[in-house]
Design an enzyme around this catalytic site. Structure first.
Site, PDB file in Angstrom:
ATOM      1  CE  LYS A   1      -2.216  -0.809   3.956  1.00  0.00           C
ATOM      2  NZ  LYS A   1      -2.003  -2.184   4.407  1.00  0.00           N
TER       3      LYS A   1
ATOM      4  NE  ARG B   1      -5.258  -1.691   9.168  1.00  0.00           N
ATOM      5  CZ  ARG B   1      -4.186  -1.032   8.740  1.00  0.00           C
ATOM      6  NH1 ARG B   1      -4.249   0.215   8.404  1.00  0.00           N
ATOM      7  NH2 ARG B   1      -3.046  -1.662   8.630  1.00  0.00           N
TER       8      ARG B   1
ATOM      9  NE  ARG C   1       6.904  -3.080   6.930  1.00  0.00           N
ATOM     10  CZ  ARG C   1       5.596  -2.831   6.798  1.00  0.00           C
ATOM     11  NH1 ARG C   1       5.130  -2.278   5.701  1.00  0.00           N
ATOM     12  NH2 ARG C   1       4.756  -3.143   7.749  1.00  0.00           N
TER      13      ARG C   1
ATOM     14  NE  ARG D   1       5.346  -0.880  10.862  1.00  0.00           N
ATOM     15  CZ  ARG D   1       4.327  -0.792  10.029  1.00  0.00           C
ATOM     16  NH1 ARG D   1       4.448  -0.126   8.892  1.00  0.00           N
ATOM     17  NH2 ARG D   1       3.179  -1.366  10.317  1.00  0.00           N
TER      18      ARG D   1
ATOM     19  NE  ARG E   1       0.866  -5.497  11.228  1.00  0.00           N
ATOM     20  CZ  ARG E   1       2.016  -5.264  10.586  1.00  0.00           C
ATOM     21  NH1 ARG E   1       3.128  -5.867  10.963  1.00  0.00           N
ATOM     22  NH2 ARG E   1       2.050  -4.417   9.591  1.00  0.00           N
TER      23      ARG E   1
HETATM   24  P1  AMP Z   1      -0.123   0.203   8.827  1.00  0.00           P
HETATM   25  O1  AMP Z   1       1.102   1.044   8.775  1.00  0.00           O
HETATM   26  O2  AMP Z   1      -1.231   0.741   7.928  1.00  0.00           O
HETATM   27  O3  AMP Z   1       0.141  -1.262   8.587  1.00  0.00           O
HETATM   28  O4  AMP Z   1      -0.707   0.318  10.306  1.00  0.00           O
HETATM   29  C1  AMP Z   1       0.037  -0.163  11.413  1.00  0.00           C
HETATM   30  C2  AMP Z   1      -0.891  -0.382  12.599  1.00  0.00           C
HETATM   31  O5  AMP Z   1      -1.523   0.864  12.954  1.00  0.00           O
HETATM   32  C3  AMP Z   1      -2.039  -1.350  12.347  1.00  0.00           C
HETATM   33  O6  AMP Z   1      -1.660  -2.705  12.541  1.00  0.00           O
HETATM   34  C4  AMP Z   1      -3.045  -0.879  13.403  1.00  0.00           C
HETATM   35  O7  AMP Z   1      -2.670  -1.315  14.698  1.00  0.00           O
HETATM   36  C5  AMP Z   1      -2.865   0.637  13.379  1.00  0.00           C
HETATM   37  N1  AMP Z   1      -3.784   1.245  12.380  1.00  0.00           N
HETATM   38  C6  AMP Z   1      -3.425   1.882  11.215  1.00  0.00           C
HETATM   39  N2  AMP Z   1      -4.517   2.295  10.549  1.00  0.00           N
HETATM   40  C7  AMP Z   1      -5.592   1.918  11.308  1.00  0.00           C
HETATM   41  C8  AMP Z   1      -6.996   2.026  11.140  1.00  0.00           C
HETATM   42  N3  AMP Z   1      -7.531   2.607  10.049  1.00  0.00           N
HETATM   43  N4  AMP Z   1      -7.789   1.514  12.122  1.00  0.00           N
HETATM   44  C9  AMP Z   1      -7.270   0.934  13.213  1.00  0.00           C
HETATM   45  N5  AMP Z   1      -5.961   0.765  13.416  1.00  0.00           N
HETATM   46  C10 AMP Z   1      -5.118   1.245  12.477  1.00  0.00           C
END
Ligand code: AMP
Length: 191
Positions: free
Chosen positions: A14, A90, A129, A135, A146
């Site tokens: 993404k 999400r 990654r 992270r 996840r």
């Molecule tokens: P990402 O970088 O998009 O993979 O997001 C990393 C983490 O942030 C996710 O595993 C969630 O814990 C949290 N997160 C990011 N976006 C959302 C969202 N729209 N709703 C809830 N949690 C989120």
């Protein structure tokens, strides 16, 4: 105005594809993951609270995310060409809140792009990654969690946009360039 949602399981690409979309279509990139990591880095109250969920591979509560995105959308400059939403919505509750927000300002969602990648490939990419990302959630145990959370809470968001006739599945395996060609063709066919 183009308002694009890019969605897909963790590790589907993404972020990488969002950067290419921003470059070609001059959109504003709004990534909830990046916004949350910024809050964590700055040790804000929201960041400290969100980190508890993120490090376990769980979703951050809907209302925290909806408030964060509402503020970001309201802060967009008047001459903005559109947005690319990366990692949001999400959950179906987030999708409903987003649609209400964008419709209220007459800037409806154009399309949701669903990047499809096999689980095995996702795990390989995320572990790689994790070697450099620093992270807290790029480790095998949290990655598996996840992916489970994605299937349960986020996959239904695709059905929500299918019902609105605003859904495009994108084959997310292959080279970054080939995937971007598919994405650009899906975006161009909405015009
Ligand atoms: P990402 O970088 O998009 O993979 O997001 C990393 C983490 O942030 C996710 O595993 C969630 O814990 C949290 N997160 C990011 N976006 C959302 C969202 N729209 N709703 C809830 N949690 C989120």
């Amino acid at each position: 105005m183009l308002n694009i949602i890019i969605c897909g399981a963790p590790g589907c690409g993404k972020g990488t594809q969002s950067d290419l979309i921003v470059e070609k279509y001059a959109l504003k990139h709004l990534s909830t993951g990046d916004l949350l990591r910024k809050e964590i880095g700055e040790k804000t109250q929201l960041g400290l609270e969100a980190e508890k969920f993120i490090s376990l591979g769980n979703l951050v509560p809907d209302q925290m995310i909806i408030d964060m995105i509402t503020n970001a959308v309201n802060a967009l400059p008047a001459n903005c060409n559109g947005i690319i939403l990366d990692g949001f919505p999400r959950t179906v509750a987030q999708a409903e809140a987003l649609e209400a927000l964008l419709n209220s300002i007459n800037k409806p969602t154009t399309v949701l792009l669903d990047l499809r990648v096999d689980d095995e490939e996702l795990i390989t990419r995320l572990l790689k990654r994790g070697e450099t990302s620093g992270r807290s959630d790029d480790n095998l145990e949290t990655i598996k969690k996840r992916l489970e959370v994605y299937e349960k809470s986020t996959a239904p968001v695709s059905d929500y946009y299918k019902n609105l006739n605003k859904y495009a599945a994108i084959e997310g395996m292959g080279s970054v360039e080939d995937i971007f060609v598919r994405i650009a063709s899906a975006i161009d066919s909405t015009k």
